[in-house]
Each structure stands twice: as C-alpha cells, then as structure tokens.
Scaffold this active site. Structure first.
Site, PDB file in Angstrom:
ATOM      1  N   ASP A  67       0.911  -1.153   0.218  1.00 42.87           N
ATOM      2  CA  ASP A  67      -0.009  -0.129   0.170  1.00 42.87           C
ATOM      3  C   ASP A  67       0.879   1.401   0.059  1.00 42.87           C
ATOM      4  O   ASP A  67       1.895   1.438   0.191  1.00 42.87           O
ATOM      5  CB  ASP A  67      -0.972   0.225   1.246  1.00 42.87           C
ATOM      6  N   HIS A 138      -7.478  -5.045   9.993  1.00 47.22           N
ATOM      7  CA  HIS A 138      -7.287  -5.210   8.444  1.00 47.22           C
ATOM      8  C   HIS A 138      -5.910  -5.636   8.112  1.00 47.22           C
ATOM      9  O   HIS A 138      -4.812  -5.918   9.024  1.00 47.22           O
ATOM     10  CB  HIS A 138      -7.094  -3.576   8.305  1.00 47.22           C
TER      11      HIS A 138
HETATM   12  C1  F6R Z   1       1.292  -1.535   6.044  1.00 49.62           C
HETATM   13  C2  F6R Z   1       0.153  -2.547   6.241  1.00 49.62           C
HETATM   14  C3  F6R Z   1      -0.649  -2.593   7.526  1.00 49.62           C
HETATM   15  C4  F6R Z   1       0.141  -2.856   8.618  1.00 49.62           C
HETATM   16  C5  F6R Z   1      -0.547  -2.858   9.840  1.00 49.62           C
HETATM   17  C6  F6R Z   1       0.049  -3.046  11.205  1.00 49.62           C
HETATM   18  O1  F6R Z   1       1.767  -1.645   4.781  1.00 49.62           O
HETATM   19  O2  F6R Z   1      -0.062  -2.980   5.263  1.00 49.62           O
HETATM   20  O3  F6R Z   1      -1.848  -3.642   7.356  1.00 49.62           O
HETATM   21  O4  F6R Z   1       0.836  -4.074   8.482  1.00 49.62           O
HETATM   22  O5  F6R Z   1      -1.499  -1.444  10.171  1.00 49.62           O
HETATM   23  O6  F6R Z   1       0.857  -1.765  11.614  1.00 49.62           O
HETATM   24  P1  F6R Z   1       1.814  -1.893  12.778  1.00 49.62           P
HETATM   25  O7  F6R Z   1       3.024  -2.991  12.618  1.00 49.62           O
HETATM   26  O8  F6R Z   1       2.353  -0.413  12.426  1.00 49.62           O
HETATM   27  O9  F6R Z   1       1.109  -2.083  13.858  1.00 49.62           O
END
Ligand code: F6R
Length: 260
Positions: A67, A138
């Site tokens: 993304d 998500h």
């Molecule tokens: C980012 C993405 C998101 C993150 C998720 C967790 O490219 O695809 O799905 O993996 O928001 O983010 P963190 O690791 O910062 O808690």
C-alpha cells in the site's frame, strides 16, 4: 493455518527473517510482497543484518508493497516508499527498479491502482507475502467490511488506523485519509503468506483472525481460506487465543514437531 507462538517478539521476528532468507535461498529471483509499519521494522533490521553478514542477497528479488498513502510522492518522508528505502532497500543490494509500490501522488489514483494491480498480475504470482495486522483486523489497508474478493483500489482509512499511524507523521502534519492498497483477493493469490503480530494491542484481532468466523468485519479472517499461511506470534499477541495448547502441541515453541 500454521500458528507459531514464541515467548518473545525477538524470537518471532527471527523466525520471520529466517523464512524470508530461506525463500530467497530457494529462489533468488523471488517475488516478495512487503508490508510497512512498526511490526516490520525489526524484520527489515534482521534482513539488512543478514545481507551485511553475507547470508543473503536481494539483488534478484522483485518486490511489491501492499500500500501507499494517496497524495504522498515517493520522495515524501512519510511515504511508504521512503519507509522502505530507509528500512530495507538502501541497506541492502535490492535493485530499486524491481521495488514496486503504488505511486501515491499519481494524478488519477484509481488508474494508478489499476496499473499496479495489472503489474502484479503480469509479474506475479507473489512467492511470499509478508503481512502485519491492524488492531481492527485489517491486512494491507483493507479496512473492516472490505470485500473478501477485493483487488487493488483506493480505500478510505478508518479513524482508528489514522490514529494508530499518526506516530509516523510530524507534529501538526495531517496523515492522508486515503490509501491505495492491494485487495484481499490479491493477497490470497500469493503462493505463501507469512503474517507477524507482536504485542498485546494485536491480541484481539489475532484471535478473531485465527478462530473467529470468516467475514469482512475482520478482513484478516480471509487468510483462513489460504492453504499456505503461517501466523507468527509472540506470547502477548497470542494471549486471547482459545486453542493455544493445541498450537503449542503442533508447533512446540514455534518449531515443527516431528511425527510420532
Ligand atoms: C502496512 C500495512 C498494514 C500494517 C498494519 C500493522 O503496509 O499493510 O496492514 O501491517 O497496520 O501496522 P503496525 O505494524 O505499525 O502495527
């Protein structure tokens, strides 16, 4: 789903780094699906260290990030493109012309999403898709109620996601409200999937993803339909699972147990 539970986040991260290194060893021209976010930072530290020690080369790898924020140019310091350069690409021998992300400041974001989707279809399938998970379930930026058959498109980010990610933006800077994200169907088309979750903030989403009913309210439940998905957890992220004993029986300390 293979559910691997480790005592510490460091051990969980090591397992993910090892899996990526082994994937590249098996197939130097691997196509990797990459994620950003805090969970991935130690993974990229580990991969960069493996490169420095000569254990892995990313020179043959092609990558597709999940993304990018709509409106941010790849040069913007808070873009995911900048995150990837800083955390991984510039620290290894990854070829920049093979590192793909949606272009956040494209004039027509919908057309950019379609271009990105077509490129993945043309060069794919992705051999190994790395994922984190949001506290709302998500994956990528497929927020709750995303179609489980969705493809790359522009998504409106939830307030919770905006709140969670504002730490990556300078004080006073407003994080973009939209992102171009690959869809759940794109993620499910990867040959294998490796999701890492660490820390107690992810425990509820992790339990729903693994043990909850399939549904778009928790988009990560879609991974239940993928035949080669490994979920790597630390003890805190695993805290709300019900069948912990079973997972530990199948994979004691996150290892593969021999039959018999
Ligand atoms: C980012 C993405 C998101 C993150 C998720 C967790 O490219 O695809 O799905 O993996 O928001 O983010 P963190 O690791 O910062 O808690």
């Amino acid at each position: 789903m293979r559910v691997l539970i480790f005592e510490t986040s460091e051990l969980a991260v090591d397992r993910v780094v090892r899996a990526v290194v082994e994937q590249i060893e098996r197939k130097p021209a691997s196509i990797l699906g990459l994620a950003t976010g805090g969970t991935m930072e130690p993974v990229y530290d580990g991969l960069s260290a493996a490169y420095r020690s000569g254990s892995v080369s990313l020179a043959g790898v092609t990558s597709f990030n999940l993304d990018e924020y709509v409106g941010l140019s790849p040069e913007h310091s808070c873009s995911f493109a900048a995150f990837m350069r800083e955390k991984l690409f510039d620290r290894t021998d990854m070829r920049s012309n093979r590192a793909n992300l949606p272009v956040g400041n494209a004039v027509d974001p919908d057309a950019e999403a379609a271009r990105y989707d077509a490129l993945i279809s043309e060069l794919g399938p992705i051999d190994l898709q790395l994922l984190g998970i949001g506290a709302n379930g998500h994956i990528g930026f497929n927020e709750p109620t995303s179609s489980l058959r969705s493809r790359t498109r522009v998504k409106t980010l939830t307030r919770a996601t905006l709140e969670a990610n504002k730490r990556f933006f300078a004080d006073g800077e407003t994080p973009p409200k939209y992102a171009i994200t690959v869809g759940i169907q794109n993620i499910l088309e990867a040959k294998s999937i490796l999701l890492l979750a660490t820390g107690s903030a992810k425990a509820k989403a992790v339990a729903t993803m693994i043990e909850g009913p399939l549904g778009s309210y928790c988009p990560a439940t879609a991974l239940q339909m993928h035949a080669d998905t490994t979920i790597v957890l630390d003890r805190e992220a695993a805290a709300e699972l019900t069948l912990t004993d079973y997972y530990s029986q199948v994979h004691p300390d996150g290892q593969d147990a021999p039959y018999g």
